[in-house]
Design a protein around this motif. Sequence first.
Motif, PDB file in Angstrom:
ATOM      1  N   THR A 194     -10.560-104.002 -26.128  1.00 46.22           N
ATOM      2  CA  THR A 194     -10.659-103.480 -24.765  1.00 46.22           C
ATOM      3  C   THR A 194     -11.965-102.721 -24.563  1.00 46.22           C
ATOM      4  OG1 THR A 194      -8.245-103.323 -24.635  1.00 46.22           O
ATOM      5  CG2 THR A 194      -9.501-102.046 -23.028  1.00 46.22           C
ATOM      6  N   GLY A 195     -12.383-101.996 -25.597  1.00 46.57           N
ATOM      7  CA  GLY A 195     -13.668-101.304 -25.512  1.00 46.57           C
ATOM      8  C   GLY A 195     -14.815-102.282 -25.307  1.00 46.57           C
ATOM      9  N   TYR A 196     -14.755-103.423 -26.005  1.00 42.57           N
ATOM     10  CA  TYR A 196     -15.765-104.472 -25.827  1.00 42.57           C
ATOM     11  C   TYR A 196     -15.765-104.985 -24.385  1.00 42.57           C
ATOM     12  CZ  TYR A 196     -17.624-109.234 -25.879  1.00 42.57           C
ATOM     13  OH  TYR A 196     -18.301-110.394 -25.570  1.00 42.57           O
ATOM     14  N   LEU A 197     -14.587-105.222 -23.839  1.00 42.28           N
ATOM     15  CA  LEU A 197     -14.488-105.735 -22.468  1.00 42.28           C
ATOM     16  C   LEU A 197     -15.016-104.718 -21.454  1.00 42.28           C
ATOM     17  CD1 LEU A 197     -10.949-107.376 -22.708  1.00 42.28           C
ATOM     18  CD2 LEU A 197     -13.122-108.593 -22.386  1.00 42.28           C
ATOM     19  N   ILE A 198     -14.695-103.454 -21.668  1.00 39.80           N
ATOM     20  CA  ILE A 198     -15.190-102.417 -20.754  1.00 39.80           C
ATOM     21  C   ILE A 198     -16.712-102.334 -20.842  1.00 39.80           C
ATOM     22  CG2 ILE A 198     -15.228 -99.926 -20.315  1.00 39.80           C
ATOM     23  CD1 ILE A 198     -12.287 -99.868 -21.170  1.00 39.80           C
ATOM     24  N   PHE A 199     -17.249-102.420 -22.049  1.00 40.07           N
ATOM     25  CA  PHE A 199     -18.700-102.374 -22.227  1.00 40.07           C
ATOM     26  C   PHE A 199     -19.382-103.538 -21.512  1.00 40.07           C
ATOM     27  CE2 PHE A 199     -22.599-103.374 -24.571  1.00 40.07           C
ATOM     28  CZ  PHE A 199     -23.235-102.148 -24.545  1.00 40.07           C
ATOM     29  N   ARG A 200     -18.755-104.709 -21.510  1.00 39.11           N
ATOM     30  CA  ARG A 200     -19.326-105.887 -20.864  1.00 39.11           C
ATOM     31  C   ARG A 200     -19.061-105.936 -19.365  1.00 39.11           C
ATOM     32  NH1 ARG A 200     -20.418-110.419 -23.802  1.00 39.11           N
ATOM     33  NH2 ARG A 200     -21.226-111.121 -21.777  1.00 39.11           N
ATOM     34  N   THR A 257     -18.935-104.725 -15.344  1.00 36.53           N
ATOM     35  CA  THR A 257     -19.887-104.116 -14.415  1.00 36.53           C
ATOM     36  C   THR A 257     -19.223-103.075 -13.519  1.00 36.53           C
ATOM     37  OG1 THR A 257     -19.477-105.862 -12.784  1.00 36.53           O
ATOM     38  CG2 THR A 257     -21.291-106.212 -14.326  1.00 36.53           C
ATOM     39  N   PHE A 258     -17.911-102.898 -13.688  1.00 37.76           N
ATOM     40  CA  PHE A 258     -17.163-102.042 -12.761  1.00 37.76           C
ATOM     41  C   PHE A 258     -16.590-100.793 -13.410  1.00 37.76           C
ATOM     42  CE2 PHE A 258     -14.776-105.819 -14.113  1.00 37.76           C
ATOM     43  CZ  PHE A 258     -13.746-105.239 -14.848  1.00 37.76           C
ATOM     44  N   LEU A 259     -16.859-100.593 -14.713  1.00 36.63           N
ATOM     45  CA  LEU A 259     -16.464 -99.376 -15.417  1.00 36.63           C
ATOM     46  C   LEU A 259     -17.654 -98.872 -16.235  1.00 36.63           C
ATOM     47  CD1 LEU A 259     -12.901-100.333 -16.721  1.00 36.63           C
ATOM     48  CD2 LEU A 259     -13.411 -98.445 -15.166  1.00 36.63           C
ATOM     49  N   PRO A 260     -17.760 -97.561 -16.443  1.00 33.39           N
ATOM     50  CA  PRO A 260     -18.881 -97.038 -17.244  1.00 33.39           C
ATOM     51  C   PRO A 260     -18.846 -97.576 -18.671  1.00 33.39           C
ATOM     52  CG  PRO A 260     -17.807 -95.271 -16.023  1.00 33.39           C
ATOM     53  CD  PRO A 260     -16.932 -96.484 -15.876  1.00 33.39           C
ATOM     54  N   ARG A 261     -19.979 -98.045 -19.156  1.00 32.18           N
ATOM     55  CA  ARG A 261     -20.032 -98.636 -20.493  1.00 32.18           C
ATOM     56  C   ARG A 261     -19.681 -97.640 -21.587  1.00 32.18           C
ATOM     57  NH1 ARG A 261     -25.056-102.884 -21.066  1.00 32.18           N
ATOM     58  NH2 ARG A 261     -24.241-104.462 -19.619  1.00 32.18           N
ATOM     59  N   ILE A 262     -20.006 -96.374 -21.380  1.00 33.67           N
ATOM     60  CA  ILE A 262     -19.741 -95.366 -22.400  1.00 33.67           C
ATOM     61  C   ILE A 262     -18.251 -95.275 -22.707  1.00 33.67           C
ATOM     62  CG2 ILE A 262     -19.606 -93.500 -20.699  1.00 33.67           C
ATOM     63  CD1 ILE A 262     -20.916 -93.292 -24.339  1.00 33.67           C
ATOM     64  N   PHE A 307      -8.278 -90.571 -17.565  1.00 28.62           N
ATOM     65  CA  PHE A 307      -8.538 -89.804 -16.353  1.00 28.62           C
ATOM     66  C   PHE A 307      -9.520 -90.516 -15.423  1.00 28.62           C
ATOM     67  CE2 PHE A 307      -6.684 -86.474 -18.967  1.00 28.62           C
ATOM     68  CZ  PHE A 307      -5.831 -85.880 -18.040  1.00 28.62           C
ATOM     69  N   TRP A 308     -10.442 -91.293 -15.999  1.00 29.75           N
ATOM     70  CA  TRP A 308     -11.336 -92.071 -15.130  1.00 29.75           C
ATOM     71  C   TRP A 308     -10.533 -93.090 -14.324  1.00 29.75           C
ATOM     72  CZ3 TRP A 308     -16.609 -91.731 -14.194  1.00 29.75           C
ATOM     73  CH2 TRP A 308     -17.135 -92.760 -13.405  1.00 29.75           C
ATOM     74  N   LEU A 309      -9.613 -93.774 -14.987  1.00 29.82           N
ATOM     75  CA  LEU A 309      -8.799 -94.764 -14.291  1.00 29.82           C
ATOM     76  C   LEU A 309      -7.951 -94.125 -13.203  1.00 29.82           C
ATOM     77  CD1 LEU A 309      -7.603 -96.967 -17.299  1.00 29.82           C
ATOM     78  CD2 LEU A 309      -9.297 -97.587 -15.564  1.00 29.82           C
ATOM     79  N   ILE A 310      -7.348 -92.982 -13.504  1.00 27.98           N
ATOM     80  CA  ILE A 310      -6.477 -92.326 -12.524  1.00 27.98           C
ATOM     81  C   ILE A 310      -7.275 -91.781 -11.345  1.00 27.98           C
ATOM     82  CG2 ILE A 310      -4.924 -90.371 -12.136  1.00 27.98           C
ATOM     83  CD1 ILE A 310      -3.968 -90.714 -15.033  1.00 27.98           C
ATOM     84  N   VAL A 311      -8.390 -91.127 -11.621  1.00 32.03           N
ATOM     85  CA  VAL A 311      -9.150 -90.435 -10.568  1.00 32.03           C
ATOM     86  C   VAL A 311     -10.118 -91.370  -9.848  1.00 32.03           C
ATOM     87  CG1 VAL A 311     -10.768 -88.554 -10.084  1.00 32.03           C
ATOM     88  CG2 VAL A 311      -8.940 -88.234 -11.774  1.00 32.03           C
ATOM     89  N   MET A 312     -10.885 -92.163 -10.615  1.00 31.25           N
ATOM     90  CA  MET A 312     -11.941 -92.973 -10.034  1.00 31.25           C
ATOM     91  C   MET A 312     -11.534 -94.431  -9.821  1.00 31.25           C
ATOM     92  SD  MET A 312     -14.247 -90.682  -9.672  1.00 31.25           S
ATOM     93  CE  MET A 312     -15.622 -91.725  -9.172  1.00 31.25           C
ATOM     94  N   ALA A 322     -14.492-101.559  -6.893  1.00 31.01           N
ATOM     95  CA  ALA A 322     -13.790-102.766  -6.449  1.00 31.01           C
ATOM     96  C   ALA A 322     -14.753-103.896  -6.088  1.00 31.01           C
ATOM     97  CB  ALA A 322     -12.895-102.437  -5.245  1.00 31.01           C
ATOM     98  N   GLN A 323     -15.882-103.554  -5.465  1.00 31.50           N
ATOM     99  CA  GLN A 323     -16.836-104.586  -5.074  1.00 31.50           C
ATOM    100  C   GLN A 323     -17.422-105.284  -6.294  1.00 31.50           C
ATOM    101  OE1 GLN A 323     -19.987-103.222  -2.510  1.00 31.50           O
ATOM    102  NE2 GLN A 323     -21.144-105.137  -2.666  1.00 31.50           N
ATOM    103  N   ARG A 324     -17.807-104.508  -7.297  1.00 27.67           N
ATOM    104  CA  ARG A 324     -18.357-105.111  -8.510  1.00 27.67           C
ATOM    105  C   ARG A 324     -17.288-105.899  -9.269  1.00 27.67           C
ATOM    106  NH1 ARG A 324     -22.279-100.377 -11.093  1.00 27.67           N
ATOM    107  NH2 ARG A 324     -23.800-100.343  -9.392  1.00 27.67           N
ATOM    108  N   TRP A 325     -16.046-105.431  -9.224  1.00 28.37           N
ATOM    109  CA  TRP A 325     -14.954-106.170  -9.873  1.00 28.37           C
ATOM    110  C   TRP A 325     -14.808-107.550  -9.241  1.00 28.37           C
ATOM    111  CZ3 TRP A 325     -10.444-108.619  -8.660  1.00 28.37           C
ATOM    112  CH2 TRP A 325      -9.559-108.882  -9.706  1.00 28.37           C
ATOM    113  N   ARG A 326     -14.836-107.594  -7.906  1.00 31.50           N
ATOM    114  CA  ARG A 326     -14.695-108.878  -7.207  1.00 31.50           C
ATOM    115  C   ARG A 326     -15.897-109.781  -7.481  1.00 31.50           C
ATOM    116  NH1 ARG A 326     -12.638-105.194  -3.220  1.00 31.50           N
ATOM    117  NH2 ARG A 326     -10.390-105.479  -2.944  1.00 31.50           N
ATOM    118  N   GLU A 327     -17.091-109.180  -7.550  1.00 24.73           N
ATOM    119  CA  GLU A 327     -18.278-109.976  -7.854  1.00 24.73           C
ATOM    120  C   GLU A 327     -18.194-110.592  -9.239  1.00 24.73           C
ATOM    121  OE1 GLU A 327     -21.447-107.214  -7.333  1.00 24.73           O
ATOM    122  OE2 GLU A 327     -21.474-107.366  -5.137  1.00 24.73           O
ATOM    123  N   GLN A 328     -17.743-109.807 -10.217  1.00 23.78           N
ATOM    124  CA  GLN A 328     -17.630-110.339 -11.585  1.00 23.78           C
ATOM    125  C   GLN A 328     -16.505-111.372 -11.665  1.00 23.78           C
ATOM    126  OE1 GLN A 328     -17.600-107.293 -14.590  1.00 23.78           O
ATOM    127  NE2 GLN A 328     -18.324-108.708 -16.153  1.00 23.78           N
TER     128      GLN A 328
END
Length: 240
Positions: free
Chosen positions: A163-169, A171-176, A218-223, A227-233
């Motif tokens: 999952t960390g690999y997928l988040i890093f790749r 465009t809609f979540l911070p890579r860190i 907390f990022w998922l809950i708060v932020m 959505a736009q980048r998710w749809r683009e990807q």
Amino acid sequence: MMERIAEASPRFKARMAGVFQLLEAITAACPGVFILDRLVVSGNAAATAANILGHERLLWLGFTSLLIGVMCHIAWALLMYELLKPVNRSVSLLAAFVILVGCAIQAITSLFYLAPLLILQGGRSLSAFAPEQLQALALMFVKLNNYANDINLVFFGLWCILTGYLIFRSTFLPRILGVLLAIGGLGWVTYLYPPLAYHLFIPYIAAASALGEIPLEFWLIVMGVNAQRWREQASAGERQ
């Protein structure tokens, strides 16, 4: 269930994933850390048995909490699969399979959690055993519960890495967040050899887990997600 999840907006999926992650952490961790572990007297099967029999309702409450934790974990796994499959559908599917295997182990572990109480209350069905034998058997199942939980942590660690690999790749979540989650996953994978993991848990594995999982939660809950980048990807993945 999968159709309803698929129809939800990506930001809603992300926030619900964070909520279920939080609920799973509370319901799955508390019974072992705050109930069963506190009843065990190291090297004393008789005292451990007395503590278990004296806290029957508390153990049943812990068992219920563990089952709720399994259900929350499944919901979390499905939501994360839906959220991250635009990045790489194959890797996301593999991650979902890994964590669902972990959920199955988690469910079995809940039976081991309750087994000491059932053994000590066996009555006529276990009348052939002496009280000392039943106490020793109950303590053995406590240890078996711990080992089963270690296996679950290995699968959870593998899921964190994928999952960390997928988040890093993505465009809609911070890579860190992906980097930190993968590092935390490497810590959990050390439970392939429990003596090493027990030695490293404080402070290394615990710190890596907290730095990887809590910010994501907390990022998922708060932020949520962008959505736009998710749809683009997602659209780019469909065209490939």
